[in-house]
Enzyme design. Structure first.
Site, mmCIF file in Angstrom:
data_model
loop_
_atom_site.group_PDB
_atom_site.id
_atom_site.type_symbol
_atom_site.label_atom_id
_atom_site.label_comp_id
_atom_site.label_asym_id
_atom_site.label_seq_id
_atom_site.Cartn_x
_atom_site.Cartn_y
_atom_site.Cartn_z
ATOM 1 C CB VAL A 41 6.927 -2.567 0.165
ATOM 2 C CG1 VAL A 41 7.112 -1.192 -0.439
ATOM 3 C CG2 VAL A 41 5.540 -3.100 -0.180
ATOM 4 C CE LYS A 132 -2.862 -0.404 1.997
ATOM 5 N NZ LYS A 132 -1.631 -0.471 1.456
ATOM 6 C CE LYS A 232 -5.088 0.316 -1.074
ATOM 7 N NZ LYS A 232 -5.213 -0.920 -1.867
HETATM 8 N N1 HSE Z 1 -4.435 -5.799 -0.466
HETATM 9 C C1 HSE Z 1 -4.437 -4.685 -1.342
HETATM 10 C C2 HSE Z 1 -5.122 -5.048 -2.647
HETATM 11 C C3 HSE Z 1 -3.051 -4.185 -1.682
HETATM 12 O O1 HSE Z 1 -5.532 -6.192 -2.824
HETATM 13 O O2 HSE Z 1 -5.271 -4.164 -3.470
HETATM 14 C C4 HSE Z 1 -2.469 -3.374 -0.592
HETATM 15 O O3 HSE Z 1 -3.246 -2.246 -0.342
#
Ligand code: HSE
Length: 459
Positions: A41, A132, A232
């Protein structure tokens, strides 16, 4: 662009950012960025600045400049080139450097990352993070620190990658009470379920495929057991309802138990299966959960395939809004960090500390509805011995729990002594359903662990 600048820009994309932005004139305020962590990132952010930093500069009237990058291993190969003078292994010195105006934490993890964020906030510096897991585990204390020190914390990249869902909830929908929020928030799970449906793969084969594609980690639990979506969903629920939701308050169930048979039967009944993050206002409480759900195939979320994410938000004034896009990957996540950089730069330029605060208690919110009391219809798949009286015994248990049967499928022409028995059940409280399921599993005619999947009607 002058000849010299062009040559330098060719030599190094980073210099392109600097020259292009320098040409905007000396009166433009400069914001120096301290980047902590430069993996996938971080490299995406550096490249994004190289491509669009000048454009952002002219849009914002602020010159964005990479002031330093702290990494663990400067010799590691990266998908971006970092000018030598920018790189350090000393994140503390970078964060404390008075020339650094804004700190961007992209190192991941919750230990050092927490120190980076805390240190920067204590210095009153705005902080941007994509982390997150950090916000989910320590958000409450971090946001208290923000309040105490009068800084700003930006975390758009922490949920759903490139989809600006944090900004939408915090600002775009701030005139609404959020009634419902449904998210496909984990691209890996959505990819696995999509492959299982498209090719009829078993879960294990689809997971291997996701690992080969680079979507799933070698240790996939965070994704497939629902924890990433739990982090999330908690962040979105907190924002939507103005109180901090602890991860332990969020019911979570992953997708390991879903089989191609379930996907086929769900289709036959007019549904597909998705891992959903669900936030529902019910009376004065908020139901918050992550689990696989049968989604009507006519619903817009049923058509979100592969690694894509989508969030449906229902506000009391706006109605339904849908937010769709790439939920992971260097560029999508970098786009979210760049948007936070834009906000941070403008806030610094105008001396604003007054973004809509993340957690403002609304008059009635403040408590999570226990999952036991959540109510939904259910899909049930049993493997039973095909003999008289089996269905009657199952129906008696369900009837005793006040759970109504909506429809039953028992395919003809099965091989062997067991047969699949699929039932669609009417609305029932989760606790009642789980109790009934325990009793059903104990029947001698029931041969394998029953599969129960909740049905989401989006009402
Ligand atoms: N591993 C997560 C996904 C992405 O597959 O959406 C990072 O949060």
């Amino acid at each position: 662009m002058p000849r010299l600048a062009r040559r330098a820009a060719r030599k190094n994309k980073l210099s392109q950012v600097r020259f292009a932005v320098t040409l905007r004139g000396p009166e433009m305020r400069k914001v120096n960025i301290g980047l902590v962590g430069c993996g996938t990132v971080g490299s995406g952010v550096v490249n994004g600045l190289a491509h669009n930093g000048a454009l952002m500069g002219s849009r914002l009237g602020v010159r964005l400049s990479l002031g330093g990058v702290a990494v663990r291993n400067p010799r590691k190969a990266r998908p971006t080139r970092l000018a030598k003078g920018l790189v350090t292994t000393d994140w503390e010195a970078l964060v404390r450097d008075p020339k650094i105006d804004v700190v961007v934490e992209l190192m991941g993890g919750t230990t050092t990352a927490r120190r980076v964020v805390t240190e920067a906030l204590k210095l009153g510096k705005p902080v941007i993070t994509a982390n997150k897991a950090l916000i989910s585990a320590h958000g409450e204390s971090i946001f208290r620190l923000v309040e105490k020190n009068g800084g700003n914390l930006y975390y758009e990249a922490s949920v759903a990658g490139g989809i600006p869902i944090i900004k939408s909830l915090r600002e775009g929908l701030s005139g609404n009470r959020i009634r419902r929020l449904y998210g496909i928030l984990n691209g890996t799970c959505n990819y696995i379920l999509t492959q299982m449906e498209a090719v009829g793969m078993e879960f294990a084969a689809a997971l291997e495929d996701a690992q080969r594609m680079g979507y799933a980690e070698a240790e996939p639990s965070l994704d497939v057991d629902g924890f990433d979506a739990q982090h999330k969903t908690g962040i979105l629920a907190s924002l939507a309802h103005g109180f901090w939701v602890k991860p332990g308050q969020i019911f979570v169930e992953g997708i390991r138990h879903i089989t191609p048979l379930d996907i086929q039967f769900a289709r036959r009944l007019g549904y597909c299966i998705k891992l959903l993050g669900i936030v529902k206002k019910r009376g004065g409480k908020v139901q918050i959960a992550v689990h696989p759900a049968l989604v009507p195939e006519t619903h817009v979320l049923a058509n979100v395939s592969g690694v894509y994410n989508a969030i449906l938000v229902r506000g009391d004034i706006v109605g339904d809004t849908l937010h769709y896009g790439q939920g992971a990957g260097a560029d999508a996540t970098a786009s979210a960090v760049l948007s936070d950089l834009a906000d941070a730069a403008l806030d610094l330029k105008h001396g604003s500390l007054g973004r809509v605060p993340p957690f403002v208690p609304h008059e009635q919110d403040g408590a999570v509805l226990p999952m036991d009391r959540a109510v939904s219809p259910f899909y049930l798949r049993l493997s039973v011995i095909d003999r008289p009286g089996t269905l009657a015994k199952i129906a008696a248990i369900l009837g005793g729990a006040k759970i109504g049967i909506c429809s039953v499928i028992q395919p003809e022409g099965h091989v062997g002594e067991s047969v699949p028995l699929i039932m669609m059940l009417h609305d029932a409280p989760d606790a009642a359903m789980r109790q009934a399921l325990k009793k059903i599993a104990r029947l001698s005619a029931v041969k394998a662990k029953p599969t129960m999947i909740r049905v989401e009607t989006f009402e």
